[in-house]
Enzyme design. Structure first.
Site, PDB file in Angstrom:
ATOM      1  N   GLU A 275       0.859  -1.173   0.000  1.00 29.98           N
ATOM      2  CA  GLU A 275       0.000   0.000   0.000  1.00 29.98           C
ATOM      3  C   GLU A 275       0.906   1.236   0.000  1.00 29.98           C
ATOM      4  O   GLU A 275       1.789   1.338   0.859  1.00 29.98           O
ATOM      5  CB  GLU A 275      -0.902   0.003   1.243  1.00 29.98           C
ATOM      6  CG  GLU A 275      -1.817   1.195   1.234  1.00 29.98           C
ATOM      7  CD  GLU A 275      -2.797   1.243   2.406  1.00 29.98           C
ATOM      8  OE1 GLU A 275      -2.791   0.321   3.240  1.00 29.98           O
ATOM      9  OE2 GLU A 275      -3.556   2.235   2.458  1.00 29.98           O
TER      10      GLU A 275
ATOM     11  N   ARG B  31       5.644 -12.804   9.385  1.00 31.34           N
ATOM     12  CA  ARG B  31       6.280 -11.530   9.087  1.00 31.34           C
ATOM     13  C   ARG B  31       7.556 -11.380   9.898  1.00 31.34           C
ATOM     14  O   ARG B  31       7.736 -12.026  10.924  1.00 31.34           O
ATOM     15  CB  ARG B  31       5.335 -10.351   9.300  1.00 31.34           C
ATOM     16  CG  ARG B  31       4.781 -10.161  10.694  1.00 31.34           C
ATOM     17  CD  ARG B  31       4.040  -8.818  10.797  1.00 31.34           C
ATOM     18  NE  ARG B  31       3.040  -8.613   9.778  1.00 31.34           N
ATOM     19  CZ  ARG B  31       2.890  -7.448   9.111  1.00 31.34           C
ATOM     20  NH1 ARG B  31       3.656  -6.421   9.355  1.00 31.34           N
ATOM     21  NH2 ARG B  31       1.944  -7.328   8.215  1.00 31.34           N
TER      22      ARG B  31
ATOM     23  N   LYS C 152       4.136   0.733   9.582  1.00 33.15           N
ATOM     24  CA  LYS C 152       4.264   1.992   8.841  1.00 33.15           C
ATOM     25  C   LYS C 152       3.612   3.137   9.608  1.00 33.15           C
ATOM     26  O   LYS C 152       4.077   4.270   9.543  1.00 33.15           O
ATOM     27  CB  LYS C 152       3.617   1.849   7.466  1.00 33.15           C
ATOM     28  CG  LYS C 152       4.526   1.146   6.478  1.00 33.15           C
ATOM     29  CD  LYS C 152       3.957   1.172   5.081  1.00 33.15           C
ATOM     30  CE  LYS C 152       2.913   0.102   4.914  1.00 33.15           C
ATOM     31  NZ  LYS C 152       2.426  -0.037   3.533  1.00 33.15           N
TER      32      LYS C 152
HETATM   33  P1  ATP Z   1       2.339  -2.259   8.052  1.00 23.92           P
HETATM   34  O1  ATP Z   1       1.720  -3.143   9.074  1.00 23.92           O
HETATM   35  O2  ATP Z   1       3.732  -1.851   8.337  1.00 23.92           O
HETATM   36  O3  ATP Z   1       1.466  -1.116   7.619  1.00 23.92           O
HETATM   37  P2  ATP Z   1       1.399  -3.672   5.810  1.00 23.92           P
HETATM   38  O4  ATP Z   1       1.383  -5.141   5.774  1.00 23.92           O
HETATM   39  O5  ATP Z   1       0.103  -3.007   5.996  1.00 23.92           O
HETATM   40  O6  ATP Z   1       2.507  -3.211   6.804  1.00 23.92           O
HETATM   41  P3  ATP Z   1       1.683  -3.382   3.037  1.00 23.92           P
HETATM   42  O7  ATP Z   1       2.111  -2.234   2.237  1.00 23.92           O
HETATM   43  O8  ATP Z   1       0.276  -3.823   2.924  1.00 23.92           O
HETATM   44  O9  ATP Z   1       2.042  -3.055   4.518  1.00 23.92           O
HETATM   45  O10 ATP Z   1       2.667  -4.609   2.809  1.00 23.92           O
HETATM   46  C1  ATP Z   1       2.893  -5.151   1.554  1.00 23.92           C
HETATM   47  C2  ATP Z   1       3.305  -6.575   1.711  1.00 23.92           C
HETATM   48  O11 ATP Z   1       4.430  -6.678   2.582  1.00 23.92           O
HETATM   49  C3  ATP Z   1       2.214  -7.412   2.328  1.00 23.92           C
HETATM   50  O12 ATP Z   1       2.074  -8.575   1.543  1.00 23.92           O
HETATM   51  C4  ATP Z   1       2.698  -7.742   3.699  1.00 23.92           C
HETATM   52  O13 ATP Z   1       2.263  -9.009   4.075  1.00 23.92           O
HETATM   53  C5  ATP Z   1       4.220  -7.671   3.543  1.00 23.92           C
HETATM   54  N1  ATP Z   1       4.843  -7.272   4.800  1.00 23.92           N
HETATM   55  C6  ATP Z   1       4.587  -6.161   5.518  1.00 23.92           C
HETATM   56  N2  ATP Z   1       5.309  -6.143   6.651  1.00 23.92           N
HETATM   57  C7  ATP Z   1       6.058  -7.269   6.647  1.00 23.92           C
HETATM   58  C8  ATP Z   1       7.009  -7.846   7.539  1.00 23.92           C
HETATM   59  N3  ATP Z   1       7.340  -7.237   8.688  1.00 23.92           N
HETATM   60  N4  ATP Z   1       7.567  -9.031   7.205  1.00 23.92           N
HETATM   61  C9  ATP Z   1       7.250  -9.640   6.056  1.00 23.92           C
HETATM   62  N5  ATP Z   1       6.363  -9.156   5.178  1.00 23.92           N
HETATM   63  C10 ATP Z   1       5.760  -7.995   5.454  1.00 23.92           C
HETATM   64 MG    MG Z   2      -1.404  -3.995   4.412  1.00 20.17          MG
END
Ligand code: ATP
Ligand code: MG
Length: 559
Positions: A36, A261, A271
């Site tokens: 995102e 993760r 984020k």
């Molecule tokens: P945040 O919780 O930091 O906002 P998010 O998962 O909402 O992270 P996205 O932009 O949706 O952020 O993440 C894109 C991809 O990265 C998703 O498929 C998510 O599963 C993966 N991802 C995010 N954080 C991690 C992490 N700490 N380890 C592994 N994969 C991750």
């Molecule tokens: Mg997300």
């Protein structure tokens, strides 16, 4: 074949290999990374990118970058650009494989109309609060909305008018008609569309209804004909919904696979929290070298190779765990040890005058090895003259026996140069040591005594007359505690920020060769660690410390 020739496989590779064997996807492997664009990528994202894109590379498949741009309120072009840049920097070629969830808004709308026609979706006029209340809890089943029984015609009409902008934000939503009593809350008639009168970075004002993640995401996977849709564990509970949407529509249906993760000690990875640190000026920006973001790590001096090798090294698991941040630090240390040129830099200078040096103007240019790990890196010349700098903490007036550095009457080696012996200490009116007087042994040129005499210590040094001035920024962990959430009642994670995470040294003296260094260049400063030229660097050089060396030597001295 020895054991080390066998490539380690993780459970996802096993699934992919099985599928290739059975021909499940006609031999295709097609993955995607769906960020995102509401912030910069962090090291957790790197793990996901390396896994997704790495699988595609390994099995000769394809990979997509798909921006999940479904929430115009939080998303910005700045983030879109930064994400693409970071992925390319990691070493994955995006070619023409950049997509947006918003590319498919029209098609998704058509799919929603199909579900309405099937009697599987309805427009609900409950308020967001009511929807939450009607939803029930884990122990209490939900209640059906009074609008759930609307006719297909009425739903089609209302949904069209939602799209046309006839209703204010929050007045209606489109929901899937599944099961308000399901033990899985995600199946209790999840919202598919909400009304948001907001401009979108790509579609502008074309839309005022925006799809929700669960609805949008699986459709994106389906439209792009993804084979393995790899996501993090928190989506395990969403899998039945992912499957429900695709099955009800009867469209191409990828397989969702969840993995754990990445969590790291001494930092935060959400984020939302990273944005908070930026907005409240706890750090200088998303690319502050203390941040776990890829842009921060890059500025800090991390190489893409070190990040990829870290991601490969930590592996892929089905249960969440927190990795020690030293493993990331070790990865960059190992990589830079192989490739970084060695240079001498004095970070906290103490002046040394060589009293028996022939004249003030005599200069001896000595040979210094550029990288002992890489003979092809060659040698360079470093100037030695009457006035030098050494590191302040390399001298002690009252030194214990095991202090193998400089002290009154003791002899040490100056790296690549000569043995010197301290003969006198000069102090200012406050008793501060401002200068050392030393003699050198002309017979030890290059660093060895012909009489076989040994010295215990070897110090780095810089010729004063030739020195280049620089600022050096020394970083420590952003959070003092391994787990920033480990706080007493009434305090929050930001109370564990490390007040000493940045130390700025403004009076550093570097060997003259470093005058030519450009932003992004990386070096090992002998005995001090790995350093990288900051983008702020201009007529005055600015370096960031990437990581310290494992200074076994300092440990011995402390004993
Ligand atoms: P945040 O919780 O930091 O906002 P998010 O998962 O909402 O992270 P996205 O932009 O949706 O952020 O993440 C894109 C991809 O990265 C998703 O498929 C998510 O599963 C993966 N991802 C995010 N954080 C991690 C992490 N700490 N380890 C592994 N994969 C991750
Ligand atoms: Mg997300």
């Amino acid at each position: 074949m020895t054991e080390s020739d066998v490539k380690p496989t993780n459970f996802i590779q096993e699934i992919v290999e099985d599928d290739l064997r059975t021909g499940k996807w006609e031999g295709r492997v097609h993955t995607r990374f769906p960020p995102e664009p509401n912030g910069y990528l962090h090291i957790g994202h790197a793990k996901s990118i390396c896994l997704n894109f790495g699988l595609a590379e390994q099995y000769g498949g394809e990979y997509n970058l798909r921006f999940d741009d479904t929430n115009p309120i939080k998303e910005e072009q700045e983030y879109i650009d930064a994400i693409a840049e970071d992925i390319q920097w990691l070493g994955f070629d995006l070619k023409d494989r950049i997509f947006f969830a918003s590319d498919y808004f029209e098609q998704k709308y058509e799919y929603a109309v199909q579900l309405i026609k099937k009697g599987k979706a309805y427009v609900d006029g409950l308020s967001p609060e009511e929807i939450r209340e009607y939803r029930g809890t884990l122990t209490k089943p939900g209640r059906e909305s009074p609008h759930r029984a609307r006719s297909v015609e009425e739903n089609l009409n209302l949904f069209e008018r939602m799209r046309k902008g006839e209703f204010p934000d929050g007045s209606h939503v489109l929901r899937a008609k599944i099961d308000m009593a399901s033990p899985n809350l995600n199946l209790r008639d999840p919202v598919m569309y909400r009304i948001l009168h907001a401009s979108h970075p790509r579609t502008g004002d074309a839309w005022c209804i925006y799809p929700m993640y669960d609805w949008s995401h699986g459709l994106g996977d389906s439209i792009e004909r993804i084979t393995h849709s790899i996501c993090t564990l928190e989506f395990e509970n969403h899998l039945p919904l992912y499957d429900w949407f695709l099955d009800e529509l009867g469209v191409y249906h990828p397989q969702q696979i969840e993995f754990a993760r990445l969590g790291l000690t001494h930092t935060v990875m959400s984020k939302r929290r990273l944005l908070e640190l930026v907005k409240e000026h706890h750090v200088k920006g998303w690319d502050d070298p203390r941040m776990p973001t890829l842009s921060g790590l890059r500025r800090r001096g991390y190489t893409p190779e070190s990040i990829r090798s870290f991601c490969a090294d930590i592996g892929v698991a089905k249960f969440n765990s927190t990795i020690e941040i030293v493993r990331l630090e070790n990865a960059v240390r190992e990589d830079l040890n192989k490739r970084a040129l060695r240079r001498m830099a004095v970070l906290r200078p103490l002046k040394v005058v060589i009293e028996n040096w022939p004249t003030d103007t005599d200069v001896d240019w000595l040979d210094a090895v550029n990288n002992p790990e890489d003979p092809s890196a060659g040698t360079r010349k470093v100037p030695f003259s009457r006035v030098l700098y050494i590191e302040r903490d390399d001298f002690l007036e009252d030194a214990p026996r095991k202090f193998f550095r400089l002290a009154p009457g003791r002899e040490v080696r100056l790296r690549y140069a000569y043995f010197i012996t301290c003969t006198d200490v000069v102090k200012d009116e406050n008793g501060e040591i401002v200068e050392l007087r030393c003699t050198y042994d002309p017979d030890t040129r290059g660093g060895d005594a012909p009489d076989g005499r040994k010295v215990k210590g070897t110090l780095h040094w810089v010729s004063a007359e030739h020195a280049v001035d620089a600022e050096v920024r020394v970083y420590d962990h952003l959070f003092a505690k391994p787990d920033p959430n480990d706080v007493e009642d009434g305090r929050d994670w930001k109370d564990t920020l490390n007040p000493n995470s940045l130390e700025v040294l403004t009076d550093c003296k570097l060997e003259p060769d470093l005058k030519q260094a450009n932003p992004g260049d990386r070096f090992q400063f002998e005995r001090r660690g790995y350093f990288c030229v900051d983008p702020d660097s201009g007529s005055e050089l600015v370096f960031n410390r990437t990581v310290s060396l494992k200074d076994t030597w300092a440990k011995i001295a402390k004993k």
